[in-house]
Design a protein around this motif. Structure first.
Motif, short mmCIF file in Angstrom:
data_model
loop_
_atom_site.label_atom_id
_atom_site.label_comp_id
_atom_site.label_asym_id
_atom_site.label_seq_id
_atom_site.Cartn_x
_atom_site.Cartn_y
_atom_site.Cartn_z
N LEU A 164 0.75 -1.79 -0.23
CA LEU A 164 0.24 0.04 0.12
C LEU A 164 0.38 1.35 -0.05
O LEU A 164 0.36 2.26 0.20
CB LEU A 164 -0.80 0.30 1.03
CG LEU A 164 -2.35 -0.72 1.39
CD1 LEU A 164 -2.98 -1.07 2.30
CD2 LEU A 164 -3.08 -0.74 -0.20
N VAL B 217 -13.94 4.00 7.53
CA VAL B 217 -13.93 5.17 6.47
C VAL B 217 -12.25 5.56 6.83
O VAL B 217 -11.38 4.80 6.36
CB VAL B 217 -15.02 5.36 5.40
CG1 VAL B 217 -13.84 6.57 4.74
CG2 VAL B 217 -15.46 4.44 4.83
N PHE C 269 -9.47 3.81 7.88
CA PHE C 269 -8.65 2.58 7.53
C PHE C 269 -7.76 3.63 6.39
O PHE C 269 -7.15 3.14 6.01
CB PHE C 269 -9.16 1.94 6.28
CG PHE C 269 -8.93 1.10 5.63
CD1 PHE C 269 -8.71 -0.49 5.75
CD2 PHE C 269 -9.52 1.14 4.50
CE1 PHE C 269 -8.26 -0.93 5.34
CE2 PHE C 269 -8.22 0.16 3.75
CZ PHE C 269 -8.34 -1.67 4.16
N LEU C 270 -8.28 4.79 5.77
CA LEU C 270 -7.72 5.48 5.11
C LEU C 270 -6.37 5.74 5.89
O LEU C 270 -5.22 5.84 5.72
CB LEU C 270 -8.52 6.64 4.65
CG LEU C 270 -9.38 6.63 3.36
CD1 LEU C 270 -10.27 7.28 3.43
CD2 LEU C 270 -8.19 6.31 1.78
N SER D 154 -4.98 4.12 8.71
CA SER D 154 -3.51 3.31 8.94
C SER D 154 -3.44 2.26 7.67
O SER D 154 -2.19 2.63 7.52
CB SER D 154 -4.28 3.05 9.87
OG SER D 154 -5.26 1.66 9.39
N GLY D 155 -4.09 1.80 7.26
CA GLY D 155 -4.31 0.83 5.78
C GLY D 155 -3.69 -0.40 6.61
O GLY D 155 -3.88 -1.51 6.67
N MET E 45 -2.07 5.22 -1.14
CA MET E 45 -3.60 6.25 -0.88
C MET E 45 -4.75 5.98 -1.45
O MET E 45 -5.62 5.43 -1.42
CB MET E 45 -3.29 7.44 -1.16
CG MET E 45 -3.69 8.11 -0.09
SD MET E 45 -3.41 8.13 1.06
CE MET E 45 -4.73 8.23 2.15
N ARG F 71 -5.17 2.24 -2.68
CA ARG F 71 -5.95 1.23 -2.57
C ARG F 71 -6.70 1.11 -1.24
O ARG F 71 -7.31 0.85 -1.12
CB ARG F 71 -4.41 0.07 -2.56
CG ARG F 71 -5.03 -0.59 -3.63
CD ARG F 71 -3.43 -2.17 -3.85
NE ARG F 71 -2.33 -0.82 -4.14
CZ ARG F 71 -1.56 -2.03 -4.16
NH1 ARG F 71 -1.70 -3.13 -4.35
NH2 ARG F 71 -0.17 -1.78 -4.68
N ARG F 72 -6.58 2.57 -0.23
CA ARG F 72 -6.62 2.34 1.06
C ARG F 72 -7.99 2.88 0.28
O ARG F 72 -9.09 2.94 1.59
CB ARG F 72 -5.87 2.98 1.34
CG ARG F 72 -4.92 2.05 1.92
CD ARG F 72 -4.33 3.02 2.99
NE ARG F 72 -2.42 2.91 3.03
CZ ARG F 72 -1.82 3.39 3.73
NH1 ARG F 72 -2.90 5.18 4.54
NH2 ARG F 72 -0.65 3.35 4.27
N ALA F 73 -8.55 3.50 -0.72
CA ALA F 73 -10.00 3.77 -0.82
C ALA F 73 -11.20 2.87 -1.00
O ALA F 73 -11.77 2.61 -1.31
CB ALA F 73 -10.17 4.69 -1.61
N LEU G 123 -12.24 1.05 0.81
CA LEU G 123 -13.69 0.51 2.38
C LEU G 123 -14.64 1.94 1.72
O LEU G 123 -16.11 1.74 1.15
CB LEU G 123 -12.89 1.52 3.64
CG LEU G 123 -14.03 0.63 4.18
CD1 LEU G 123 -14.51 -0.89 4.03
CD2 LEU G 123 -13.85 1.51 5.69
N CYS G 124 -14.12 2.71 0.60
CA CYS G 124 -15.32 3.66 0.32
C CYS G 124 -16.00 3.16 -1.01
O CYS G 124 -16.91 3.32 -1.35
CB CYS G 124 -14.85 4.85 -0.43
SG CYS G 124 -15.17 6.43 -1.10
N LEU H 188 -18.81 0.61 -0.18
CA LEU H 188 -19.85 1.47 0.28
C LEU H 188 -20.22 1.96 -1.32
O LEU H 188 -22.01 1.22 -1.27
CB LEU H 188 -19.27 2.55 1.64
CG LEU H 188 -19.27 2.70 2.63
CD1 LEU H 188 -18.69 3.42 2.92
CD2 LEU H 188 -20.19 1.86 3.14
#
Lengths: 585, 452
Positions: A87, A379, A382-383, A385-386, B1, B3-5, B7-8, B11
């Motif tokens: 990530l 949300v 998670f953004l 820390s990842g 950043m 791939r961390r989206a 969760l978004c 949804l």
């Protein structure tokens, strides 16, 4: 006084006679115009959707890290994590590099700093170990876990190529959509006028006010040098539906709704311009957290109960829901700068803040807003820390949720009692849902005509059941398009992550997008009995001043993540001199 | 950043999935949602259909909305009671009534178009002849049962009465409790099944004609009872020596019981299914009840009893009537329908309505033979005088229903008359002898139908 303004007897009598005389023509007008609305809606939105989703916009590049074996890695953000983790923004897949090794960040003045994240292998700049953070100048050698990297600017021709490509990819002009929207509004005004003159008077003319506001906004922002209007086009379209639904259900509050749109736009512009300075954001995070909690706490003390939840503050003729505005401050405080993320203290403070907010909402029995806050929290967590931190955060979140559930138990049970069985309780707990579903099915694909439905007479039709009214009066096509609007906003937010300069706008945009999506889910699926009915508003569409202002305010976070070339007023140019409008203090 | 989206995106995926689910539910259940009595586009504040006029085939108005917006039934009390199950009551309790079953045609609502203009309403012409219905209602004389007549070449149902019935404008207060009104909301013709008795012999006969050689040359002797397996099949009287024609007109259980056993359970099942008696038909969108039969108990006398329409057999009157139409028409009949035409003011002219046909219910040769035998029944057993100028073929049935109750009286058949190609069915519950009781009702109704 205001009401008399909208009921000038003479004009109304003349109009009434006219409509009476040409009754058949009016009937045909409604019969035909209901087919025109979905077509116009498509014309308006297709352009905006395409603009937001279509092209793979070329990311901005700020420099590069040359690898020892040749080749280089572009630096695409203002804040980059260097590490072995998949990530990581700049991935260095070497065993000596920690998973999250260091942060490379650009400061306000364009200077770059490297911050070690307590790595095992250590970080060196020009051979000097970095204790906490150190400045990195062009040409410096950076050593990450023993891997030597050379920090270089972009080659000139590369920079020019990128710049040209980005210029070519600029946002599409939106004035055709706005023109169609104007036609849409004009047709809607006439339709609402002929529908029920006695009750509505000249209130439908309020919608023309929105037309004016829309074009003034477009003109001013154009002047300021921004060319991206897709997000606003969607927001104006939804606001049009909102005012139309209000005119159908509670005509007298339509002017109030228009004022809310204006206030929302002012809020949007102010917030957007204010966020261009990232330094300011960092400094005011705690103040923002304070605002969020303060607003909720004040509501707790002064709040009046209305429709089940005691989240209203009534002040003479004005009533508003501070919890709507609190969402914006919450996202603001939550989406912190990346270089601070790895301090455990920050994470805990964020969790404590969330806990306090949820507690306040729990005490107000506002289950809908509480669940919105909670999902937004997930949300953001998670953004931010990842990785490992996420787990602990989300576990903690689950504990929160558990406690909340216990707190809300009687209330939830009451709500859940009829969930999924609305038709079996059609005259008691399923009353609103069954009415909304029946009305939604009565509209067909194109609706029975704006202002011609009966669902508007059911309580909370223009807020909780607004999706039912949309489907009934405007038809399934427009109803579905309204939901797709929110979906596109959220997808745009996730796309912005790739292009985002720094953590704050991307996290904030994703959080705002997710919040809009969750709210829409709860509203739409609640009214159609796919989820429990929680009394949450449909962003931009539900009647309600606070909700409207908050929706426009949330849009600022999306604007701040729109890094397309000269697209957004909430983003500065590449260099200070590039940005025409100035405005930076 | 980026791939961390995730969760978004998840949804957003939920919103999209939910939206798709909603559209599917809307498409599948939407018409039912809209058909709620509180839907003010279609129903007034008493839950009564807001618009639409129901007329009979001759243009006589059966139900309409007056100038004040109240729904009225212009006919007299007899007319209202005789047409109740086809016109429907005010509150949609009779699900087969036009006001309920054809509410969409009456209001012009449908899921795609929506309820726009529903207050203007349409004129829906039924295939029913009101006078014929009144004749049938009077002939039933308050007894429970059903009478139906239809044109097996066009499908038009000319007469459809179900009893018990009531006056929709003066709903009896004891409707729900009184035994007299038991099942008053049911349309017995479309929605019920009954033990068929001897009318079912027409199916056993069709199987025997096709599967057994030299059937028409053989003779049987009936001594009033016969031992089959562990059971005994009995007749009301000893019919003596008879050929198959005689066996049918005598309605001899001994002969048909033996034939059923000889044919075997699988063959019986196959022919029953082929005859469409276990089928559900769609009458302008109203599904008929399915009949059910059990031919599995071969060893005992059950198969023999099943072959003469007793035991666990049950048949829907409508499917039996269609079978009668198929016998008269060479193996296939028109599927019955109730809507003659729908006129919507100011919009497109009414589309012509097409006749739908059943699949082959019986082989053409077999159909012809059975038809002749059924005409013979009338000549030898039921009496041609009761049915003048009709070229009638018929079969009676006296279905034992067990206990102390009188048997159900059936009379079903057809007219092989070019002017009046009708098939009919009459059922009088606990009426007694089929040929006498049901035959008399049929006689009155058919005379009125052919105008003699």
């Amino acid at each position: 006084m205001l009401s008399r303004l909208f009921f000038p007897q003479e004009i109304l009598n003349t109009l009434g006679d006219f409509f009476q005389r040409y009754q058949w023509a009016m009937w045909w007008y409604t019969a035909l115009v209901r087919f025109v609305f979905p077509i116009l809606a498509l014309l308006i939105l297709v352009r905006a959707f395409r603009g937001l989703l279509r092209v793979r916009h070329t990311a901005e590049q700020w420099g590069q890290l040359a690898l020892p074996g040749g080749g280089s890695i572009p630096i695409c953000h203002w804040e980059n994590i260097l590490g072995r983790a998949p990530l990581a923004d700049i991935r260095l897949d070497f065993p000596t590099v920690s998973r999250q090794h260091a942060v490379l960040a650009r400061g306000e003045e364009g200077e770059w700093r490297i911050t070690d994240l307590g790595s095992k292998g250590g970080t060196l700049v020009n051979g000097q170990p970095v204790e906490q953070s150190a400045r990195l100048n062009v040409g410096d050698t950076l050593s990450v876990g023993g891997i030597e990297l050379l920090f270089l600017p972009l080659a000139r021709e590369e920079e020019e190529r990128l710049h040209n490509r980005r210029r070519a990819e600029g946002p599409e002009p939106m004035w055709p959509s706005l023109l169609w929207l104007t036609v849409f509004q004009l047709l809607a005004v006439l339709q609402l006028l002929i529908g029920n003159l006695e009750e509505r008077g000249l209130y439908p003319l309020t919608l023309l006010g929105l037309t004016v506001v829309m074009w003034v906004y477009y003109g001013v922002i154009r002047r300021l040098g921004s060319r991206g209007f897709e997000l606003e086009t969607i927001a104006f379209f939804l606001s049009t539906l909102s005012i139309a639904v209000t005119l159908s259900s509670a005509p007298a509050s339509a002017p109030k709704q228009l004022i809310a749109v204006v206030l929302g736009i002012i809020f949007l512009v102010a917030l957007g311009i204010w966020m261009r300075d990232t330094g300011r954001i960092q400094k005011l995070r705690w103040l923002m957290a304070g605002f969020a909690i303060g607003l909720l706490a004040i509501t707790l003390v002064l709040g009046k109960t209305k429709y089940g939840a005691s989240n209203w503050i009534i002040f003479g003729p004005f009533s508003f829901q501070p919890s709507e505005i609190a969402k914006i401050f919450y996202i603001f405080a939550g989406a912190a700068g990346l270089e601070r993320l790895f301090r455990r203290r920050n994470l805990w403070l964020f969790m404590v803040m969330t806990g306090v907010c949820l507690l306040c909402l729990a005490l107000m029995s506002d289950f809908g807003t509480a669940s919105i806050f909670f999902i937004t929290f997930l949300v953001i967590a998670f953004l931010r820390s990842g990785d490992f931190a996420t787990l602990s955060l989300i576990c903690a979140g689950a504990v929160f949720a558990g406690t909340l559930t216990l707190r809300f138990k009687p209330y939830i049970f009451h709500r859940f009692a009829s969930w999924g069985h609305a038709w079996e309780a059609a005259s008691t707990t399923g009353y609103q849902q069954t009415r909304a579903m029946s009305a939604a099915a009565s509209g067909g694909l194109v609706g029975v005509g704006p202002g011609e439905g009966w669902l508007e007479k059911i309580s909370a039709a223009d807020t909780d059941l607004v999706f039912g009214v949309l489907c009934e009066e405007w038809g399934l096509v427009v109803g579905v398009l309204a939901v797709l609007c929110i979906l596109v906003l959220a997808l745009f937010a996730t796309r912005a992550c790739r292009m985002g300069r720094s953590a704050f706008p991307t996290i904030a945009a994703c959080a705002a997008g997710s919040l809009l999506v969750v709210q829409t889910c709860l509203n739409v699926f609640g009214s159609m009995d796919l989820l429990p009915l929680t009394g949450v508003t449909f962003p931009f569409v539900s009647n309600g001043g606070s909700a409207m202002i908050a929706s426009w305010g949330l849009l600022a976070f999306l604007k701040a993540a729109d890094t397309r070339e000269r697209a957004s007023f909430a983003i500065g140019g590449r260099g200070k001199q590039n940005w025409k409008g100035g405005g930076r203090s | 950043m980026e791939r961390r989206a995730l969760l978004c995106l998840v949804l957003a995926g939920c919103l999209l999935a939910g939206l798709v689910l909603f559209i599917l539910l809307w498409a599948v259940r939407g018409e039912r949602w809209a058909a709620s009595a509180f839907n003010r586009h279609l129903y007034n504040n008493q839950g009564i259909l807001i618009s639409g006029t129901v007329l009979d085939r001759n243009g006589e108005v059966l139900s309409t909305v007056d100038e004040e917006g109240d729904r009225i039934y212009p006919g007299d009390k007899t007319c209202r009671k005789a047409t109740l199950h086809v016109v429907g009551d005010l509150y949609g309790n009779i699900s087969t009534g036009a006001l309920k079953a054809f509410a969409q045609q009456l209001t012009g609502y449908n899921l795609i178009w929506g309820a726009f203009g529903a207050e203007r309403g349409s004129e829906l012409y039924l295939t029913i002849d009101t006078e014929l219905n009144e004749t049938a209602y009077q002939a039933l004389d308050g007894r429970k049962g059903t009478v139906a007549v239809y044109n097996y070449q066009t499908g038009e149902i000319l007469c459809l009465v179900s009893s018990p019935t009531y006056d929709p404008l003066n709903v009896p207060s004891d409707l729900e409790e009184n035994d007299k009104y038991e099942g008053a909301y049911l349309n017995r013709f479309l929605s019920s099944t009954f033990t068929p008795g001897s009318v079912f012999k027409t199916v056993t006969l069709a199987a025997a004609l096709e599967e057994l050689e030299d059937l028409e040359d053989g003779t049987w002797t009936c001594s009033g009872a016969v031992q089959i397996g562990d059971g005994t099949v009995t007749c009301a009287a000893a019919h003596g020596e008879q050929d198959i024609w005689g066996a049918l007109s005598n309605s001899c259980n001994v002969v048909f019981g033996q034939l059923a056993v000889e044919l075997g359970s699988q063959t019986m099942e196959r022919y029953t299914e082929k005859a469409g008696l276990t089928n559900s038909y769609s009458i302008d969108g109203i599904s008929t009840a399915k009949g059910s039969f059990d031919f599995t108990e071969e060893a005992s006398g059950d198969l023999a009893w099943a072959g003469v329409g007793q035991g666990k057999d049950s048949v829907n009157p409508c499917s039996l009537m269609i079978y009668m139409g198929a016998i008269a028409n060479g193996g296939k009949a028109a599927v019955p329908r109730l809507i003659q035409q729908v006129d919507t003011p100011g919009l497109l002219p009414a589309l012509p309505r097409f006749t739908h046909w059943t699949k082959r219910l019986i082989a053409p040769d077999t159909a012809e033979t059975i038809a002749e035998m059924m005409v013979n029944n009338v000549q030898t057993a039921y009496g041609t005088k009761r049915f003048p100028n009709m070229e009638l073929g018929a079969k009676s049935g006296t279905a034992e229903v067990g206990g102390e109750e009188k048997p159900h009286a059936w009379f079903a058949g057809f007219l092989q008359n070019e002017e009046a190609p009708y098939a009919f069915v009459v059922l009088v519950e606990n009426g007694g002898s089929g040929a006498d009781v049901a035959g008399t009702v049929a006689s009155k109704v058919l005379r009125a139908a052919v105008g003699t």
